[in-house]
Design a protein around this motif. Structure first.
Motif, PDB file in Angstrom:
ATOM      1  N   HIS A 246      44.831  48.775  85.680  1.00 18.13           N
ATOM      2  CA  HIS A 246      44.106  48.820  84.408  1.00 18.13           C
ATOM      3  C   HIS A 246      45.108  48.475  83.309  1.00 18.13           C
ATOM      4  O   HIS A 246      45.395  47.324  83.065  1.00 18.13           O
ATOM      5  CB  HIS A 246      43.441  50.183  84.183  1.00 18.13           C
ATOM      6  N   GLY A 247      45.693  49.489  82.660  1.00 15.06           N
ATOM      7  CA  GLY A 247      46.718  49.207  81.663  1.00 15.06           C
ATOM      8  C   GLY A 247      48.029  48.746  82.274  1.00 15.06           C
ATOM      9  O   GLY A 247      48.865  48.128  81.622  1.00 15.06           O
ATOM     10  N   GLY A 248      48.218  49.048  83.543  1.00 17.22           N
ATOM     11  CA  GLY A 248      49.386  48.596  84.306  1.00 17.22           C
ATOM     12  C   GLY A 248      48.963  48.295  85.722  1.00 17.22           C
ATOM     13  O   GLY A 248      47.818  48.543  86.116  1.00 17.22           O
ATOM     14  N   TYR A 249      49.863  47.744  86.522  1.00 14.24           N
ATOM     15  CA  TYR A 249      49.556  47.445  87.909  1.00 14.24           C
ATOM     16  C   TYR A 249      49.426  48.732  88.725  1.00 14.24           C
ATOM     17  O   TYR A 249      50.095  49.723  88.460  1.00 14.24           O
ATOM     18  CB  TYR A 249      50.658  46.576  88.525  1.00 14.24           C
ATOM     19  N   GLY A 250      48.560  48.684  89.744  1.00 14.01           N
ATOM     20  CA  GLY A 250      48.433  49.800  90.671  1.00 14.01           C
ATOM     21  C   GLY A 250      49.202  49.504  91.947  1.00 14.01           C
ATOM     22  O   GLY A 250      48.654  48.927  92.873  1.00 14.01           O
TER      23      GLY A 250
ATOM     24  N   GLY B 244      38.363  52.882  84.257  1.00 13.18           N
ATOM     25  CA  GLY B 244      39.308  52.472  85.278  1.00 13.18           C
ATOM     26  C   GLY B 244      38.612  51.928  86.515  1.00 13.18           C
ATOM     27  O   GLY B 244      37.520  52.364  86.883  1.00 13.18           O
ATOM     28  N   SER B 245      39.239  50.954  87.171  1.00 11.62           N
ATOM     29  CA  SER B 245      38.674  50.345  88.372  1.00 11.62           C
ATOM     30  C   SER B 245      38.909  51.234  89.593  1.00 11.62           C
ATOM     31  O   SER B 245      39.807  52.079  89.622  1.00 11.62           O
ATOM     32  CB  SER B 245      39.302  48.967  88.602  1.00 11.62           C
TER      33      SER B 245
ATOM     34  N   TYR C 245      43.900  44.713  82.920  1.00 11.20           N
ATOM     35  CA  TYR C 245      42.812  44.201  82.073  1.00 11.20           C
ATOM     36  C   TYR C 245      42.651  45.123  80.873  1.00 11.20           C
ATOM     37  O   TYR C 245      43.230  46.203  80.815  1.00 11.20           O
ATOM     38  CB  TYR C 245      41.490  44.115  82.855  1.00 11.20           C
ATOM     39  N   GLY C 246      41.846  44.677  79.919  1.00  8.74           N
ATOM     40  CA  GLY C 246      41.550  45.508  78.765  1.00  8.74           C
ATOM     41  C   GLY C 246      42.578  45.371  77.658  1.00  8.74           C
ATOM     42  O   GLY C 246      43.511  44.579  77.724  1.00  8.74           O
ATOM     43  N   SER C 247      42.412  46.185  76.628  1.00 10.16           N
ATOM     44  CA  SER C 247      43.251  46.152  75.435  1.00 10.16           C
ATOM     45  C   SER C 247      44.088  47.414  75.332  1.00 10.16           C
ATOM     46  O   SER C 247      43.556  48.526  75.396  1.00 10.16           O
ATOM     47  CB  SER C 247      42.369  46.012  74.181  1.00 10.16           C
ATOM     48  N   ALA C 248      45.396  47.247  75.167  1.00  9.28           N
ATOM     49  CA  ALA C 248      46.271  48.412  74.964  1.00  9.28           C
ATOM     50  C   ALA C 248      46.040  49.036  73.596  1.00  9.28           C
ATOM     51  O   ALA C 248      46.200  50.243  73.415  1.00  9.28           O
ATOM     52  CB  ALA C 248      47.727  47.988  75.123  1.00  9.28           C
ATOM     53  N   ALA C 249      45.668  48.218  72.605  1.00  9.00           N
ATOM     54  CA  ALA C 249      45.476  48.712  71.245  1.00  9.00           C
ATOM     55  C   ALA C 249      44.117  49.389  71.064  1.00  9.00           C
ATOM     56  O   ALA C 249      43.989  50.328  70.276  1.00  9.00           O
ATOM     57  CB  ALA C 249      45.613  47.557  70.254  1.00  9.00           C
ATOM     58  N   MET C 250      43.092  48.920  71.780  1.00  7.46           N
ATOM     59  CA  MET C 250      41.750  49.478  71.644  1.00  7.46           C
ATOM     60  C   MET C 250      41.093  49.550  73.024  1.00  7.46           C
ATOM     61  O   MET C 250      40.207  48.771  73.359  1.00  7.46           O
ATOM     62  CB  MET C 250      40.907  48.608  70.700  1.00  7.46           C
TER      63      MET C 250
ATOM     64  N   TYR D  37      46.342  56.653 102.700  1.00  9.71           N
ATOM     65  CA  TYR D  37      46.175  55.278 103.173  1.00  9.71           C
ATOM     66  C   TYR D  37      45.016  54.547 102.512  1.00  9.71           C
ATOM     67  O   TYR D  37      44.719  53.417 102.873  1.00  9.71           O
ATOM     68  CB  TYR D  37      46.027  55.192 104.698  1.00  9.71           C
ATOM     69  N   ALA D  38      44.326  55.157 101.585  1.00 15.27           N
ATOM     70  CA  ALA D  38      43.303  54.434 100.821  1.00 15.27           C
ATOM     71  C   ALA D  38      43.847  54.157  99.426  1.00 15.27           C
ATOM     72  O   ALA D  38      44.782  54.809  98.953  1.00 15.27           O
ATOM     73  CB  ALA D  38      42.016  55.258 100.744  1.00 15.27           C
ATOM     74  N   GLY D  39      43.280  53.157  98.767  1.00 16.77           N
ATOM     75  CA  GLY D  39      43.776  52.780  97.445  1.00 16.77           C
ATOM     76  C   GLY D  39      43.338  53.743  96.360  1.00 16.77           C
ATOM     77  O   GLY D  39      42.190  54.201  96.343  1.00 16.77           O
ATOM     78  N   GLY D  40      44.242  54.049  95.466  1.00 16.78           N
ATOM     79  CA  GLY D  40      43.920  54.917  94.346  1.00 16.78           C
ATOM     80  C   GLY D  40      43.215  54.156  93.238  1.00 16.78           C
ATOM     81  O   GLY D  40      43.434  52.974  93.031  1.00 16.78           O
ATOM     82  N   GLY D  41      42.329  54.847  92.525  1.00 13.29           N
ATOM     83  CA  GLY D  41      41.686  54.266  91.355  1.00 13.29           C
ATOM     84  C   GLY D  41      42.643  54.249  90.169  1.00 13.29           C
ATOM     85  O   GLY D  41      43.695  54.892  90.171  1.00 13.29           O
ATOM     86  N   ALA D  42      42.246  53.527  89.139  1.00 13.47           N
ATOM     87  CA  ALA D  42      43.053  53.444  87.911  1.00 13.47           C
ATOM     88  C   ALA D  42      42.528  54.418  86.870  1.00 13.47           C
ATOM     89  O   ALA D  42      41.328  54.747  86.861  1.00 13.47           O
ATOM     90  CB  ALA D  42      43.005  52.009  87.342  1.00 13.47           C
ATOM     91  N   GLY D  43      43.406  54.873  86.011  1.00  8.47           N
ATOM     92  CA  GLY D  43      42.994  55.713  84.909  1.00  8.47           C
ATOM     93  C   GLY D  43      42.067  54.971  83.962  1.00  8.47           C
ATOM     94  O   GLY D  43      42.060  53.733  83.910  1.00  8.47           O
ATOM     95  N   GLY D  44      41.281  55.707  83.223  1.00 13.56           N
ATOM     96  CA  GLY D  44      40.312  55.113  82.311  1.00 13.56           C
ATOM     97  C   GLY D  44      40.848  54.925  80.906  1.00 13.56           C
ATOM     98  O   GLY D  44      42.048  54.624  80.727  1.00 13.56           O
TER      99      GLY D  44
END
Length: 211
Positions: A134-138, A159-160, A149-154, A202-209
């Motif tokens: 999201h704001g950084g790589y997972g 999260g994916s 993806y998305g905007s750091a400022a707004m 062993y499963a992928g973690g989601g991203a923060g929102g």
């Protein structure tokens, strides 16, 4: 509006935003839960549900507000309030795990029967076992990663979801989006959360929102 010890849900439909308009103050207290479910939207800038409170939104005494993003489209809830007050440490707004879904095994009671989905949902998703970005790589142990993806400022997007590994190891859901426009002061002695769910081994973690 006073919500005391009970529960209240505002359900989003398909396309378009459900709305709640309060002409005065809204109080959520004494372990009450207020859940708002967003519908499908055309873009992250368009709310999937709207809650408007002309007075203060007050959340206190073990009460929580849960804004649910639409889990495959990403439409999210927008709060417009006269003021925000969370005066106790055990209350707040919690969008943990309420963003895009993680990848998962097909659900046998769904008609028509769905297929396994190894990717999660959302712009930062990736395939088998790979954490979402999201704001950084997972990153994972193989240096594989989901996209940013998305905007750091707004930040406005949830999260994916992380990648699915096997029948019993679902990718975790991403964090939701907490979007609040306050026309007055905001007092937060409690918590505002938009974390991803913890993933299975062993499963992928989601991203923060977003907040």
């Amino acid at each position: 509006i006073v919500l005391d010890q009970g529960g209240l849900g505002l359900l989003g439909g398909g396309a378009g935003a459900s709305t709640l308009n309060c002409q005065g103050e809204m109080m959520v207290s004494n372990a009450a839960a207020f859940r708002v479910y967003a519908g499908i939207t055309a873009s992250p800038a368009t709310p999937g549900a709207k809650v408007t409170v002309l007075g203060d939104l007050v959340i206190s005494d073990a009460a929580w507000v849960y804004p649910h993003s639409q889990p495959t489209n990403g439409g999210s809830v927008k709060f417009t309030v006269g003021g925000l007050r969370i005066p106790t440490s055990n209350a707040g707004i919690n969008a943990t795990g309420l963003g895009f879904w993680g990848g998962r095994h097909r659900v046998f009671w769904e008609i028509p029967l769905t297929a396994d989905r190894f990717e999660g949902w959302g712009p930062g998703r990736d395939n088998n076992q790979i954490p979402a970005g999201h704001g950084g790589y997972g990153w994972n142990f193989n240096a594989q990663h989901g996209r940013t993806y998305g905007s750091a400022a707004m930040p406005l997007e949830p999260g994916s979801g992380g990648g699915y590994n096997s029948r019993y190891l679902y990718g975790s859901n991403g964090g939701g989006a907490v979007i609040i426009e306050t026309l007055g002061d905001a007092l937060v002695e409690g918590s505002i959360l938009a974390n991803a769910n913890q993933s299975a081994y062993y499963a992928g973690g989601g991203a923060g929102g977003s907040i």
